[in-house]
Design a protein around this motif. Structure first.
Motif, PDB file in Angstrom:
ATOM      1  N   ASP A 177     -30.860  15.508 -10.184  1.00  0.00           N
ATOM      2  CA  ASP A 177     -29.298  15.928 -10.078  1.00  0.00           C
ATOM      3  C   ASP A 177     -28.922  16.205 -11.771  1.00  0.00           C
ATOM      4  O   ASP A 177     -28.147  17.369 -11.549  1.00  0.00           O
ATOM      5  CB  ASP A 177     -28.277  14.896  -9.562  1.00  0.00           C
ATOM      6  CG  ASP A 177     -28.706  14.111  -8.607  1.00  0.00           C
ATOM      7  OD1 ASP A 177     -29.311  15.158  -7.878  1.00  0.00           O
ATOM      8  OD2 ASP A 177     -28.339  13.640  -7.884  1.00  0.00           O
ATOM      9  N   GLY A 233     -29.748  17.014  -5.726  1.00  0.00           N
ATOM     10  CA  GLY A 233     -30.831  17.145  -6.276  1.00  0.00           C
ATOM     11  C   GLY A 233     -32.001  17.512  -4.913  1.00  0.00           C
ATOM     12  O   GLY A 233     -31.547  16.714  -3.857  1.00  0.00           O
ATOM     13  N   CYS A 293     -21.571   9.072  -5.347  1.00  0.00           N
ATOM     14  CA  CYS A 293     -20.708   7.727  -4.057  1.00  0.00           C
ATOM     15  C   CYS A 293     -21.425   6.728  -4.464  1.00  0.00           C
ATOM     16  O   CYS A 293     -22.249   6.955  -4.203  1.00  0.00           O
ATOM     17  CB  CYS A 293     -21.098   8.785  -2.834  1.00  0.00           C
ATOM     18  SG  CYS A 293     -20.843  10.485  -2.182  1.00  0.00           S
ATOM     19  N   ALA A 327     -33.687  11.781  -4.184  1.00  0.00           N
ATOM     20  CA  ALA A 327     -33.460  10.734  -5.340  1.00  0.00           C
ATOM     21  C   ALA A 327     -34.520  10.403  -5.582  1.00  0.00           C
ATOM     22  O   ALA A 327     -35.471   9.244  -4.491  1.00  0.00           O
ATOM     23  CB  ALA A 327     -32.422   9.799  -4.373  1.00  0.00           C
ATOM     24  N   ASN A 349     -35.004  11.890   0.567  1.00  0.00           N
ATOM     25  CA  ASN A 349     -35.393  14.127   0.332  1.00  0.00           C
ATOM     26  C   ASN A 349     -34.825  14.506   1.871  1.00  0.00           C
ATOM     27  O   ASN A 349     -35.313  15.041   2.705  1.00  0.00           O
ATOM     28  CB  ASN A 349     -37.066  13.953   0.502  1.00  0.00           C
ATOM     29  CG  ASN A 349     -36.758  15.857   0.615  1.00  0.00           C
ATOM     30  OD1 ASN A 349     -37.911  16.068   1.699  1.00  0.00           O
ATOM     31  ND2 ASN A 349     -36.420  17.142   0.164  1.00  0.00           N
ATOM     32  N   GLN A 350     -33.661  14.022   2.309  1.00  0.00           N
ATOM     33  CA  GLN A 350     -32.247  13.953   3.422  1.00  0.00           C
ATOM     34  C   GLN A 350     -31.150  15.038   3.113  1.00  0.00           C
ATOM     35  O   GLN A 350     -30.649  15.362   3.865  1.00  0.00           O
ATOM     36  CB  GLN A 350     -32.719  12.930   4.242  1.00  0.00           C
ATOM     37  CG  GLN A 350     -33.770  12.924   4.543  1.00  0.00           C
ATOM     38  CD  GLN A 350     -33.622  11.233   5.292  1.00  0.00           C
ATOM     39  OE1 GLN A 350     -32.985  10.315   4.970  1.00  0.00           O
ATOM     40  NE2 GLN A 350     -34.847  10.618   5.672  1.00  0.00           N
ATOM     41  N   THR A 351     -30.439  14.877   2.177  1.00  0.00           N
ATOM     42  CA  THR A 351     -29.161  15.000   1.813  1.00  0.00           C
ATOM     43  C   THR A 351     -28.355  16.304   2.159  1.00  0.00           C
ATOM     44  O   THR A 351     -27.545  16.584   2.301  1.00  0.00           O
ATOM     45  CB  THR A 351     -28.351  13.326   0.266  1.00  0.00           C
ATOM     46  OG1 THR A 351     -28.815  12.312   0.447  1.00  0.00           O
ATOM     47  CG2 THR A 351     -26.647  14.053   0.494  1.00  0.00           C
ATOM     48  N   ASN A 377     -30.074  10.374 -11.473  1.00  0.00           N
ATOM     49  CA  ASN A 377     -30.932  10.823 -10.884  1.00  0.00           C
ATOM     50  C   ASN A 377     -31.609  12.368 -11.784  1.00  0.00           C
ATOM     51  O   ASN A 377     -31.304  12.767 -11.614  1.00  0.00           O
ATOM     52  CB  ASN A 377     -30.853  11.181  -8.964  1.00  0.00           C
ATOM     53  CG  ASN A 377     -32.076  11.517  -8.781  1.00  0.00           C
ATOM     54  OD1 ASN A 377     -32.919  11.146  -9.336  1.00  0.00           O
ATOM     55  ND2 ASN A 377     -31.976  13.051  -7.443  1.00  0.00           N
TER      56      ASN A 377
HETATM   57  P1  AMP Z   1     -31.635  11.554  -1.070  1.00  0.00           P
HETATM   58  O1  AMP Z   1     -32.283  12.384   0.617  1.00  0.00           O
HETATM   59  O2  AMP Z   1     -31.848  10.970  -0.866  1.00  0.00           O
HETATM   60  O3  AMP Z   1     -33.223  12.310  -1.527  1.00  0.00           O
HETATM   61  O4  AMP Z   1     -30.843  12.885  -1.830  1.00  0.00           O
HETATM   62  C1  AMP Z   1     -31.170  14.038  -2.267  1.00  0.00           C
HETATM   63  C2  AMP Z   1     -29.859  14.142  -3.320  1.00  0.00           C
HETATM   64  O5  AMP Z   1     -28.513  13.581  -2.534  1.00  0.00           O
HETATM   65  C3  AMP Z   1     -29.875  13.817  -4.796  1.00  0.00           C
HETATM   66  O6  AMP Z   1     -30.579  14.139  -5.184  1.00  0.00           O
HETATM   67  C4  AMP Z   1     -27.920  13.924  -5.088  1.00  0.00           C
HETATM   68  O7  AMP Z   1     -28.227  14.932  -5.275  1.00  0.00           O
HETATM   69  C5  AMP Z   1     -27.355  13.926  -3.653  1.00  0.00           C
HETATM   70  N1  AMP Z   1     -26.982  11.906  -3.157  1.00  0.00           N
HETATM   71  C6  AMP Z   1     -27.896  11.588  -2.710  1.00  0.00           C
HETATM   72  N2  AMP Z   1     -27.311  10.220  -2.671  1.00  0.00           N
HETATM   73  C7  AMP Z   1     -26.224  10.431  -3.224  1.00  0.00           C
HETATM   74  C8  AMP Z   1     -24.993   9.653  -4.084  1.00  0.00           C
HETATM   75  N3  AMP Z   1     -24.835   8.342  -4.089  1.00  0.00           N
HETATM   76  N4  AMP Z   1     -23.889  10.256  -4.399  1.00  0.00           N
HETATM   77  C9  AMP Z   1     -24.024  11.448  -4.988  1.00  0.00           C
HETATM   78  N5  AMP Z   1     -24.772  12.066  -4.837  1.00  0.00           N
HETATM   79  C10 AMP Z   1     -26.421  11.965  -3.847  1.00  0.00           C
END
Ligand code: AMP
Length: 254
Positions: free
Chosen positions: A41, A122, A65, A125, A131-133, A38
């Motif tokens: 990342d 990041g 993951c 993704a 935009n939640q993780t 990503n």
């Molecule tokens: P999201 O909330 O899905 O937009 O992801 C935000 C950030 O969480 C990403 O840029 C990654 O740094 C991290 N992240 C999300 N999914 C994963 C994954 N499957 N493995 C590792 N890091 C993740």
């Protein structure tokens, strides 16, 4: 203060690939499609490496993951300069419905095990645009969060973070341990050099499963359908400015 950094490395469809929706509209085609780390990342990894080069960070652990192929993404992070990698294995089928809350829970377990005190993810993704993780990880840990970072500085055991907000920049200070999410202007990630790609093959990569970590990764919502964006309609040619003005008036634009 010894700073131990965890960076998230999600394997996503490469940003340059034209996405195709599956005929049954349950998702997008991932088979035989180029994947990469990503892009946000890569920025998170670069920032962690710069903190290590400035002797602020002591060790950097990259986590991904997902299915077996995530190990390629982790090798890229190792070749860029990360010290160690942790692959949390989630099979392809489960990965298709792996949601931010489950990833946040998995990351929390690794953060605990590795005694991490700075998490850089990041901001989002590019596949699910959730935009939640980062936010969920901070909430689960009870740590402060600094999202959309475009500059990070450690000042007296606190982090000063410049955030990209609508129409400007906001500077905040957060206590450590903390979760930061990387925005586009934080830095320009380096390319891994060939010698570093070779060296990365020997760097340690730990493999774990969600059950090793005691995390239930079952989804909390169901995707009902995925649609292509609407086709762009053909434009109309006009012969003169007068024609253009007349057309715009006709459409109620003027
Ligand atoms: P999201 O909330 O899905 O937009 O992801 C935000 C950030 O969480 C990403 O840029 C990654 O740094 C991290 N992240 C999300 N999914 C994963 C994954 N499957 N493995 C590792 N890091 C993740």
């Amino acid at each position: 203060m010894a700073v131990r950094v965890l960076v998230g490395c999600k394997r996503v469809i490469d940003y340059a690939v034209k996405i195709r929706v599956k005929p049954d509209r349950t998702g997008v085609e991932t088979q035989n499609v180029k994947h990469s780390m990503n892009p946000f990342d890569e920025i998170a990894v670069e920032e962690a490496i710069r903190l290590k080069e400035k002797k602020v960070a002591e060790e950097i652990v990259a986590v991904s993951c997902g299915p077996e192929k995530c190990q390629e993404t982790l090798r890229t992070a190792l070749a860029m300069g990360v010290d160690r990698a942790v692959h949390v294995q989630v099979d392809q089928k489960e990965y298709e419905s792996l949601q931010p809350l489950a990833v946040a829970k998995l990351l929390c377990k690794v953060i605990e095990k590795e005694k991490i005190n700075l998490v850089i993810l990041g901001k989002q993704a590019i596949d699910d645009d959730a935009n939640q993780t980062g936010q969920m990880t901070a909430a689960l840990l009870g740590w402060p969060q600094a999202t959309f970072a475009s500059q990070i500085t450690l000042v007296d055991d606190k982090l000063e973070v410049v955030r990209e907000v609508d129409g400007g920049l906001e500077t905040i200070r957060v206590n450590m341990p903390a979760v930061v999410t990387a925005d586009l202007r934080l830095n320009e990630p380096r390319y891994a050099t060939l010698p570093n790609i070779m060296k990365a093959k020997k760097k340690p990569m730990q493999k774990l499963t969600a059950s090793d970590l005691g995390v239930d990764v079952s989804p909390h919502y169901e995707v009902l359908s995925v649609e292509d964006p609407p086709q762009r309609e053909a434009g109309t040619k006009v012969d003169s400015v007068d024609d253009l003005v007349a057309k715009l008036k006709e459409k109620g634009v003027l």
